[in-house]
Write a protein that holds these residues in place. Structure first.
Motif, short mmCIF file in Angstrom:
data_model
loop_
_atom_site.label_atom_id
_atom_site.label_comp_id
_atom_site.label_asym_id
_atom_site.label_seq_id
_atom_site.Cartn_x
_atom_site.Cartn_y
_atom_site.Cartn_z
N THR A 3 30.04 71.80 136.86
CA THR A 3 30.13 70.52 137.57
C THR A 3 28.93 69.66 137.26
N THR A 4 27.77 70.26 137.18
CA THR A 4 26.56 69.51 136.89
C THR A 4 26.64 68.85 135.52
N SER A 5 27.09 69.57 134.52
CA SER A 5 27.14 69.00 133.18
C SER A 5 28.19 67.88 133.10
N ILE A 6 29.32 68.02 133.80
CA ILE A 6 30.33 66.97 133.82
C ILE A 6 29.76 65.73 134.51
N ASN A 7 29.09 65.93 135.63
CA ASN A 7 28.48 64.79 136.34
C ASN A 7 27.46 64.09 135.46
N ASN A 8 26.63 64.86 134.76
CA ASN A 8 25.64 64.26 133.87
C ASN A 8 26.33 63.47 132.76
N TYR A 9 27.41 63.99 132.23
CA TYR A 9 28.14 63.30 131.18
C TYR A 9 28.72 61.98 131.69
N LEU A 10 29.31 62.02 132.87
CA LEU A 10 29.93 60.82 133.42
C LEU A 10 28.89 59.78 133.81
N ARG A 11 27.69 60.23 134.20
CA ARG A 11 26.64 59.28 134.56
C ARG A 11 26.04 58.62 133.32
N GLY A 12 26.09 59.32 132.19
CA GLY A 12 25.53 58.77 130.95
C GLY A 12 26.40 57.63 130.46
N GLY A 13 25.93 56.42 130.61
CA GLY A 13 26.72 55.25 130.28
C GLY A 13 27.13 55.18 128.82
N ASP A 14 26.27 55.63 127.92
CA ASP A 14 26.57 55.53 126.50
C ASP A 14 27.77 56.39 126.11
N SER A 15 27.78 57.63 126.55
CA SER A 15 28.86 58.53 126.15
C SER A 15 30.19 58.09 126.76
N LEU A 16 30.16 57.64 127.98
CA LEU A 16 31.39 57.18 128.62
C LEU A 16 31.88 55.88 127.97
N ALA A 17 30.96 55.01 127.62
CA ALA A 17 31.33 53.76 126.94
C ALA A 17 31.93 54.05 125.57
N LEU A 19 33.52 56.80 124.72
CA LEU A 19 34.83 57.39 124.98
C LEU A 19 35.85 56.31 125.32
N GLN A 20 35.45 55.36 126.12
CA GLN A 20 36.36 54.27 126.51
C GLN A 20 36.69 53.40 125.29
N ALA A 21 35.72 53.12 124.46
CA ALA A 21 35.95 52.31 123.26
C ALA A 21 36.89 53.04 122.29
N HIS A 22 36.71 54.35 122.15
CA HIS A 22 37.56 55.15 121.27
C HIS A 22 39.00 55.15 121.79
N ALA A 23 39.16 55.31 123.09
CA ALA A 23 40.50 55.28 123.69
C ALA A 23 41.16 53.92 123.47
N GLY A 24 40.40 52.86 123.59
CA GLY A 24 40.93 51.52 123.33
C GLY A 24 41.37 51.35 121.89
N ARG A 25 40.58 51.89 120.95
CA ARG A 25 40.97 51.82 119.53
C ARG A 25 42.27 52.58 119.29
N LEU A 26 42.39 53.75 119.92
CA LEU A 26 43.61 54.54 119.74
C LEU A 26 44.84 53.82 120.30
N LEU A 27 44.67 53.15 121.43
CA LEU A 27 45.79 52.38 121.99
C LEU A 27 46.20 51.23 121.08
N ARG A 28 45.22 50.53 120.52
CA ARG A 28 45.53 49.44 119.59
C ARG A 28 46.24 49.97 118.35
N LEU A 29 45.76 51.10 117.83
CA LEU A 29 46.40 51.69 116.66
C LEU A 29 47.83 52.14 116.97
N GLN A 30 48.04 52.65 118.18
CA GLN A 30 49.39 53.06 118.58
C GLN A 30 50.33 51.86 118.60
N ARG A 31 49.86 50.74 119.14
CA ARG A 31 50.68 49.53 119.17
C ARG A 31 50.98 49.04 117.74
N GLN A 32 49.96 49.07 116.88
CA GLN A 32 50.16 48.63 115.50
C GLN A 32 51.13 49.56 114.77
#
Length: 143
Positions: A3-17, A19-32
């Motif tokens: 739980t501690t490592s997951i919380n640390n990961y989620l608090r780290g803005g860079d890694s979450l950002a 991940l979110q950017a990668h997910a957005g790219r995948l959604l755009r590629l799916q639409r294309q």
């Protein structure tokens, strides 16, 4: 500890950002991809990942995988026209999770004596009692 490592990961803005950017790219590629393929192929094809300049697509069947592999060169050109430069497209068959059919519900019987006893119990309770209502429904469905 996990739980501690997951919380640390989620608090780290860079890694979450990232991940979110990668997910957005995948959604755009799916639409294309859906726009580039015929409907029957688009429904059965899912963008799974983008690793550098290599796109990974999961398909529902081996037959569709063969057809899509043949179309990879033209897909690379089509994606390039859309502004997505890819070196390669990997096609993989995604096996669906197998779940055995649920066992049939056991056939349960309620004896006449039990039904009579439950009817008497329901009759002895107040009419607005939730238990009385439930017992009456049960007796009606069991007999």
């Amino acid at each position: 500890m996990a739980t501690t490592s997951i919380n640390n990961y989620l608090r780290g803005g860079d890694s979450l950002a990232r991940l979110q950017a990668h997910a957005g790219r995948l959604l755009r590629l799916q639409r294309q991809l859906a726009e580039l393929l015929p409907d029957y192929m688009a429904r059965a094809s899912k963008v799974a990942n983008l690793k550098g300049d290599e796109l990974v697509i999961h398909v529902d069947s081996a037959g569709l995988a063969v057809k899509l592999r043949q179309a990879v060169p033209s897909l690379l050109v089509d994606f390039a026209r859309e502004g997505v430069l890819l070196r390669d497209i990997k096609i993989k068959v995604a096996l669906r999770e197998y779940r055995p059919p649920a066992p049939p519900a056991p056939d349960r019987h309620v004896s006449e004596t039990t039904r009579t006893g439950l009817e008497k119990l329901a009759a002895s309770l107040p009419d607005d009692s939730p238990l009385a209502k439930a017992l009456k429904r049960f007796v009606k469905s069991a007999g």
